[in-house]
Design an enzyme around this catalytic site. Structure first.
Site, mmCIF file in Angstrom:
data_model
loop_
_atom_site.group_PDB
_atom_site.id
_atom_site.type_symbol
_atom_site.label_atom_id
_atom_site.label_comp_id
_atom_site.label_asym_id
_atom_site.label_seq_id
_atom_site.Cartn_x
_atom_site.Cartn_y
_atom_site.Cartn_z
ATOM 1 N N ARG A 179 0.829 -1.116 -0.083
ATOM 2 C CA ARG A 179 -0.155 0.035 0.011
ATOM 3 C C ARG A 179 0.967 1.296 -0.043
ATOM 4 O O ARG A 179 0.379 2.028 -0.469
ATOM 5 C CB ARG A 179 -0.957 -0.040 1.380
ATOM 6 C CG ARG A 179 -2.054 -1.132 1.079
ATOM 7 C CD ARG A 179 -2.871 -1.034 2.198
ATOM 8 N NE ARG A 179 -3.680 -0.070 2.710
ATOM 9 C CZ ARG A 179 -4.201 0.366 3.845
ATOM 10 N NH1 ARG A 179 -4.163 -0.606 4.752
ATOM 11 N NH2 ARG A 179 -4.883 1.198 4.255
ATOM 12 N N GLY A 188 -16.923 11.606 1.529
ATOM 13 C CA GLY A 188 -16.372 10.536 0.718
ATOM 14 C C GLY A 188 -16.185 9.549 1.887
ATOM 15 O O GLY A 188 -15.123 8.759 2.096
ATOM 16 N N HIS A 203 -7.450 7.420 12.349
ATOM 17 C CA HIS A 203 -6.972 6.148 12.289
ATOM 18 C C HIS A 203 -5.713 6.028 12.238
ATOM 19 O O HIS A 203 -5.188 4.879 11.583
ATOM 20 C CB HIS A 203 -7.986 5.517 11.066
ATOM 21 C CG HIS A 203 -9.055 5.431 11.488
ATOM 22 N ND1 HIS A 203 -10.048 5.043 10.454
ATOM 23 C CD2 HIS A 203 -9.959 5.481 12.633
ATOM 24 C CE1 HIS A 203 -11.375 4.871 10.839
ATOM 25 N NE2 HIS A 203 -11.174 5.050 12.253
HETATM 26 P P1 OAD Z 1 -15.375 3.344 2.584
HETATM 27 O O1 OAD Z 1 -14.742 2.453 1.367
HETATM 28 O O2 OAD Z 1 -16.298 2.745 3.389
HETATM 29 O O3 OAD Z 1 -16.527 4.387 1.887
HETATM 30 C C1 OAD Z 1 -15.770 5.215 0.701
HETATM 31 C C2 OAD Z 1 -16.926 6.420 0.644
HETATM 32 O O4 OAD Z 1 -16.391 7.208 -0.344
HETATM 33 C C3 OAD Z 1 -18.310 5.473 -0.268
HETATM 34 O O5 OAD Z 1 -19.308 6.095 0.852
HETATM 35 C C4 OAD Z 1 -18.264 6.076 -1.476
HETATM 36 O O6 OAD Z 1 -19.623 6.320 -2.097
HETATM 37 C C5 OAD Z 1 -17.440 7.311 -1.120
HETATM 38 N N1 OAD Z 1 -16.819 7.712 -2.551
HETATM 39 C C6 OAD Z 1 -16.036 7.122 -3.799
HETATM 40 N N2 OAD Z 1 -15.803 7.835 -4.404
HETATM 41 C C7 OAD Z 1 -15.578 9.007 -4.024
HETATM 42 C C8 OAD Z 1 -15.579 10.502 -4.853
HETATM 43 N N3 OAD Z 1 -14.684 10.489 -5.785
HETATM 44 N N4 OAD Z 1 -16.197 11.504 -4.297
HETATM 45 C C9 OAD Z 1 -17.088 11.644 -3.282
HETATM 46 N N5 OAD Z 1 -17.183 10.278 -2.468
HETATM 47 C C10 OAD Z 1 -16.726 9.215 -2.988
HETATM 48 O O7 OAD Z 1 -14.326 4.229 3.062
HETATM 49 P P2 OAD Z 1 -14.521 5.102 4.655
HETATM 50 O O8 OAD Z 1 -15.782 5.364 5.103
HETATM 51 O O9 OAD Z 1 -13.405 5.852 4.753
HETATM 52 O O10 OAD Z 1 -10.823 1.993 9.181
HETATM 53 O O11 OAD Z 1 -14.084 3.793 5.668
HETATM 54 C C11 OAD Z 1 -13.875 4.042 6.879
HETATM 55 C C12 OAD Z 1 -13.049 3.033 7.666
HETATM 56 O O12 OAD Z 1 -13.390 1.675 7.388
HETATM 57 C C13 OAD Z 1 -11.546 3.402 6.963
HETATM 58 O O13 OAD Z 1 -10.847 4.475 7.853
HETATM 59 C C14 OAD Z 1 -10.979 1.907 7.729
HETATM 60 C C15 OAD Z 1 -11.828 1.106 6.946
HETATM 61 O O14 OAD Z 1 -11.992 -0.303 7.663
HETATM 62 C C16 OAD Z 1 -9.476 1.314 9.294
HETATM 63 O O15 OAD Z 1 -8.920 1.058 8.939
HETATM 64 C C17 OAD Z 1 -9.658 1.374 10.977
#
Ligand code: OAD
Length: 240
Positions: A72, A188, A121
């Site tokens: 990564r 996002g 995180h």
């Molecule tokens: P997710 O992968 O769960 O969600 C990503 C979000 O970004 C989704 O709601 C998509 O619809 C949105 N998205 C994608 N492309 C986009 C764009 N160009 N513009 C706007 N929105 C967009 O990621 P997180 O919510 O960040 O934790 O996940 C939260 C946590 O879960 C992470 O920090 C990680 C993971 O497990 C740990 O590792 C502790």
């Protein structure tokens, strides 16, 4: 029915706000080429969190865990902040009080120029000694596997894994900032990982106007005052 509030309305609100907080998730970095966690090409579709992102996984097989983080880090080392990250750094300069709370560990906000960044995180470019707990910057690509501290202890990525608590300091700073803001952007994030997601809900309860920016609706959409549907890198520059 889609939200009737326009980008122009939000722009005016932003320019009239004194205290602004932005909460970001993996979606803000998607347009830089960083994979998100969920969704069809998400990291958790191809990798099992319990084998790679838990303290037990690291104890059982630190080499495997480090190889995943190294891969990564290699990917990230070639990537740059996108217009969404850059717009957020510009918003920080525009408003009186500002905090950026991110769930991302990629460091792209700082590369874009953001200053007041609360990393909930952790950061993939920081390592932590499992013996003496010292945290240090390590930008080696590739990183030596296995990496060791000067004290002889095994180093781990300084990121929060499943089953681990978030840093008290980071969480307290995030809650203080979000409890006191006039305007919060939630950008996002799928809004399903707590306590990060509850930061947006708390801000709303404390009276903030909450604007979500996402390519699709999320569980946070019903609580937000407005959801702007689209890519963060397209919408955010329009707010400036
Ligand atoms: P997710 O992968 O769960 O969600 C990503 C979000 O970004 C989704 O709601 C998509 O619809 C949105 N998205 C994608 N492309 C986009 C764009 N160009 N513009 C706007 N929105 C967009 O990621 P997180 O919510 O960040 O934790 O996940 C939260 C946590 O879960 C992470 O920090 C990680 C993971 O497990 C740990 O590792 C502790």
């Amino acid at each position: 029915m889609d939200c009737p509030i326009s980008v122009q309305d939000i722009k005016e609100r932003l320019h009239n706000s004194k205290t602004v907080v932005i909460l970001t998730g993996a979606g803000i970095s998607a347009e830089s080429g960083v994979p998100t966690f969920r969704g069809k090409d998400g990291l958790w579709k191809n990798f099992k969190p319990e084998e790679l992102a838990t303290p037990a996984a690291f104890t059982n097989n630190p080499k495997l865990v480090w190889e995943w983080y190294d891969s990564r880090r290699r990917t990230l080392s070639k990537l740059k902040p996108n217009p969404g990250h850059i717009a957020i750094a510009k918003i920080e300069k525009l408003v009186k009080e500002f905090a950026l709370i991110t769930q991302n560990v990629d460091g792209l906000h700082q590369l874009a120029g953001s200053k007041n960044v609360i990393e909930l995180h952790g950061n993939i470019w920081h390592v932590k000694c499992t013996a003496c707990n010292k945290v240090s910057l390590n930008k080696d690509v590739p990183i030596k596997i296995l990496p060791f501290c000067e004290c002889g202890g095994l180093l781990r990525p300084n990121v929060v894994w499943f089953g681990e608590m978030l840093s008290d300091k980071a969480l307290t700073k995030a809650f203080v900032a979000s409890d006191n803001c006039d305007l919060m952007f939630v950008i996002g994030t799928s809004g399903i990982v707590h306590p990060a997601a509850s930061i947006a809900l708390r801000a709303k309860d404390e009276g903030a106007f909450v604007v979500e920016i996402n390519i699709e609706k999320t569980p946070l959409s019903v609580s937000a005052d407005a959801t702007l549907l689209g890519k963060a890198g397209d919408i955010l520059p329009q707010l400036l």
